[in-house]
Design a protein around this motif. Structure first.
Motif, short mmCIF file in Angstrom:
data_model
loop_
_atom_site.label_atom_id
_atom_site.label_comp_id
_atom_site.label_asym_id
_atom_site.label_seq_id
_atom_site.Cartn_x
_atom_site.Cartn_y
_atom_site.Cartn_z
N VAL A 24 0.83 -1.20 0.00
CA VAL A 24 0.00 0.00 0.00
C VAL A 24 0.87 1.25 0.00
O VAL A 24 1.87 1.33 0.71
CB VAL A 24 -0.93 0.00 1.23
N ILE A 29 -1.46 1.66 6.61
CA ILE A 29 -2.53 0.68 6.82
C ILE A 29 -3.08 0.75 8.24
O ILE A 29 -4.08 0.12 8.55
CB ILE A 29 -2.08 -0.75 6.48
N TRP A 36 -8.86 -3.16 4.92
CA TRP A 36 -8.03 -3.66 3.82
C TRP A 36 -8.48 -5.08 3.49
O TRP A 36 -8.37 -5.97 4.31
CB TRP A 36 -6.56 -3.61 4.23
N TYR A 55 -7.72 -1.32 10.28
CA TYR A 55 -6.64 -0.41 10.66
C TYR A 55 -6.06 -0.77 12.03
O TYR A 55 -4.90 -0.49 12.31
CB TYR A 55 -7.17 1.03 10.68
N ARG A 73 -0.66 -8.67 8.59
CA ARG A 73 -0.11 -7.41 8.10
C ARG A 73 1.30 -7.19 8.62
O ARG A 73 1.70 -7.77 9.64
CB ARG A 73 -1.02 -6.24 8.51
N THR A 75 3.14 -3.79 9.39
CA THR A 75 3.00 -2.33 9.39
C THR A 75 4.31 -1.64 9.02
O THR A 75 4.27 -0.53 8.49
CB THR A 75 2.52 -1.85 10.76
N ASN A 78 4.12 -1.62 5.42
CA ASN A 78 2.82 -1.13 4.92
C ASN A 78 2.20 -2.12 3.93
O ASN A 78 1.79 -1.76 2.81
CB ASN A 78 2.94 0.25 4.28
N ALA A 99 -9.01 -1.18 -0.59
CA ALA A 99 -9.04 -0.35 0.61
C ALA A 99 -10.38 0.36 0.67
O ALA A 99 -10.85 0.89 -0.35
CB ALA A 99 -7.90 0.67 0.57
#
Length: 119
Positions: A24, A29, A36, A55, A73, A75, A78, A99
């Motif tokens: 992304v 995110i 997502w 999120y 995910r 982070t 991203n 998204a």
């Protein structure tokens, strides 16, 4: 403007675990109210929702897939990733990451990536 790019193997063999990553840009995110998602479209069929990661890191996977699909995910990168275990030819599809901003019309899609399961 949020931009998404899917990546992963284009070909998988039956019984393998498929991992697809969405990178992304344009928004973190972890940004409030963003969800997502992964969506796929099998050949000749309509769009099929797979699941999302929020999120805050909460996840949801549709019940028909929740024994095989997980979404995680990273982070720091991203990125968010779909893991789909024990794939079969029925998992052949174009996979999209999207998204969505909660309570908003904002909705963004990646270009999609073709995955073929064949052995």
């Amino acid at each position: 403007q949020v931009q998404l790019q899917e990546s992963g193997p284009g070909l998988a063999k039956p019984s393998q675990t498929l991992s697809l990553t969405c990178t992304v840009s344009g928004s973190a995110i972890t940004t409030d109210r963003y969800y997502w998602s992964w969506i796929r479209q099998p050949p000749g069929k309509g769009l099929e929702f797979i699941g999302w990661i929020s999120y805050s890191g909460r996840t949801y996977v549709r019940s028909s897939l929740n024994s095989r699909a997980t979404i995680s995910r990273d982070t720091s990168q991203n990125q968010f990733t779909l893991h789909l275990s024990t794939v079969t030819p029925e998992d052949t599809a174009v996979y999209f990451c999207t998204a969505r901003l909660e309570a908003s019309a904002d909705n963004y899609w990646g270009q999609g990536t073709q995955v073929t399961v064949s052995g």
